[in-house]
Design an enzyme around this catalytic site. Structure first.
Site, PDB file in Angstrom:
ATOM      1  N   LYS A   1       0.817  -1.315  -0.275  1.00  0.00           N
ATOM      2  CA  LYS A   1       0.170  -0.272  -0.141  1.00  0.00           C
ATOM      3  C   LYS A   1       1.022   1.495  -0.294  1.00  0.00           C
ATOM      4  CE  LYS A   1      -4.410  -2.254   1.818  1.00  0.00           C
ATOM      5  NZ  LYS A   1      -5.166  -1.761   3.124  1.00  0.00           N
TER       6      LYS A   1
ATOM      7  N   ARG B   1      -3.122  -9.835   5.174  1.00  0.00           N
ATOM      8  CA  ARG B   1      -3.751 -10.479   3.641  1.00  0.00           C
ATOM      9  C   ARG B   1      -2.770  -9.784   3.046  1.00  0.00           C
ATOM     10  NH1 ARG B   1      -6.169  -7.064  -0.303  1.00  0.00           N
ATOM     11  NH2 ARG B   1      -7.459  -7.628  -1.241  1.00  0.00           N
TER      12      ARG B   1
HETATM   13  C1  8Y7 Z   1      -8.068  -4.431   1.990  1.00  0.00           C
HETATM   14  C2  8Y7 Z   1      -8.936  -5.496   2.006  1.00  0.00           C
HETATM   15  C3  8Y7 Z   1      -8.492  -4.157   0.040  1.00  0.00           C
HETATM   16  C4  8Y7 Z   1      -7.616  -4.804   4.023  1.00  0.00           C
HETATM   17  C5  8Y7 Z   1      -9.285  -6.142   4.170  1.00  0.00           C
HETATM   18  C6  8Y7 Z   1      -5.547  -2.908  -1.237  1.00  0.00           C
HETATM   19  C7  8Y7 Z   1      -9.885  -5.910  -0.129  1.00  0.00           C
HETATM   20  C8  8Y7 Z   1      -6.675  -3.312  -1.186  1.00  0.00           C
HETATM   21  N1  8Y7 Z   1      -7.752  -3.781   1.568  1.00  0.00           N
HETATM   22  N2  8Y7 Z   1      -9.442  -6.418   2.437  1.00  0.00           N
HETATM   23  N3  8Y7 Z   1      -9.575  -5.319   0.530  1.00  0.00           N
HETATM   24  N4  8Y7 Z   1      -8.392  -5.485   4.279  1.00  0.00           N
HETATM   25  N5  8Y7 Z   1     -10.041  -7.030   4.930  1.00  0.00           N
HETATM   26  O1  8Y7 Z   1      -4.856  -2.606  -1.733  1.00  0.00           O
HETATM   27  O2  8Y7 Z   1      -6.390  -3.764   4.120  1.00  0.00           O
HETATM   28  O3  8Y7 Z   1      -5.039  -4.064  -1.335  1.00  0.00           O
HETATM   29  S1  8Y7 Z   1      -8.296  -3.485  -0.881  1.00  0.00           S
END
Ligand code: 8Y7
Length: 273
Positions: A219, A249
């Site tokens: 990020k 994640r």
């Molecule tokens: C997150 C996410 C994304 C996060 C959870 C990216 C779908 C943006 N970020 N889900 N999703 N937590 N639970 O850069 O921080 O991956 S999308």
């Protein structure tokens, strides 16, 4: 026991590999190549040691375009079905839409990952009718405007209050606390300093007694600190698990699994492979 409950019982941080299904500009409406490339990516992440695959068909990057529910279903469903047929892996569905949840739940998925924390119409009811766990993420605003000067009077308190409100909404809808996972929403309506504060204070959310998920992989806040977002993401991930995160994640599964082995070995005071 459910696949995810069994994984959480292992008492080690879990790795959620990110599988974004992005439209394929070569196949005009045909989904075959799109599904195939997603499967290749998923197989690699499983070989690399991912515990959970998080499948998403809507981009929630800052400023991203909205996707219709039919489009989102058409993107994710073939991948969910093929992945379930091929592997006994835990499958997470990254969506905020009731129709998408409804389409995927019969395919034996394991978790709903909702960046809008079941605030969209119909989603509380759909999740309540299933027996699935759900990750409630904090976001201030909407992806299209969330990075326009986000402001908090008391950041940690406001995020905790959001969690309390969503937990109450879930319980009122018939979703038991045992099914909930919480996520501070790194990058969602937050400045870099907000993200760093929430990450440093992650243990303040331990009182909810729910598994904490953190997503900071690659990020922009990480990129503001170091050029190499892989190194930055691994370092941030270890800081997160040290402060109580149970799930990470990530994009870079092999590297995260390796970093967590070192972290766990220190925690256990013995070599963990
Ligand atoms: C997150 C996410 C994304 C996060 C959870 C990216 C779908 C943006 N970020 N889900 N999703 N937590 N639970 O850069 O921080 O991956 S999308």
């Amino acid at each position: 026991m459910s696949r995810l409950a069994a994984l959480l019982q292992l008492n080690r941080p879990l790795v959620m590999g990110i599988l974004n299904i992005t439209p394929d500009s070569f196949s005009d409406g045909g989904r075959f190549l799109e599904t195939e490339s997603a499967l290749i990516h998923a197989r690699q992440m499983l070989e690399d040691g991912a515990d959970i695959i998080d499948i998403g068909g809507e981009s929630t990057r800052p400023g991203a375009q909205q996707v219709t529910e039919d489009e989102e279903i058409n993107r994710i469903l073939p991948v969910v079905q093929a992945l379930r047929k091929e592997f006994d892996v835990a499958i997470s569905l990254d969506t905020s839409k009731a129709a998408v949840m409804n389409a995927a739940i019969p395919e034996d998925i394991d978790l709903i990952n909702d960046v809008r924390a079941l605030q969209e119409r119909g989603t509380l009811e759909v999740v309540a009718a299933s027996q699935l766990p759900v990750c409630l993420m904090h976001m201030k605003g909407e992806p299209r405007n969330m990075q326009e000067a986000p402001h908090y009077d008391n950041l940690v308190q406001e995020v905790a209050e959001f969690f309390r409100e969503r937990i109450r909404a879930c319980e009122q809808a018939g979703i038991k606390r045992e099914r909930l996972i919480l996520d501070i929403g790194f990058g969602f309506g937050k400045t870099p300093d907000h993200n760093l504060t929430l990450l440093n204070r992650l243990s303040d959310f331990g009182g909810f007694e729910m598994p904490l998920l953190v997503g900071l992989s690659r990020k922009s806040t990480i990129g503001k600190i170091v050029d190499d977002r892989l190194t930055g993401s691994l370092s941030g991930g270890l800081a997160a698990v040290s402060r109580g995160a149970r799930l990470l994640r990530v994009h870079d599964v092999a590297e995260t699994v390796a970093a967590l082995k070192v972290w766990r070995s220190i925690e256990q005071e013995q070599v963990m492979v």
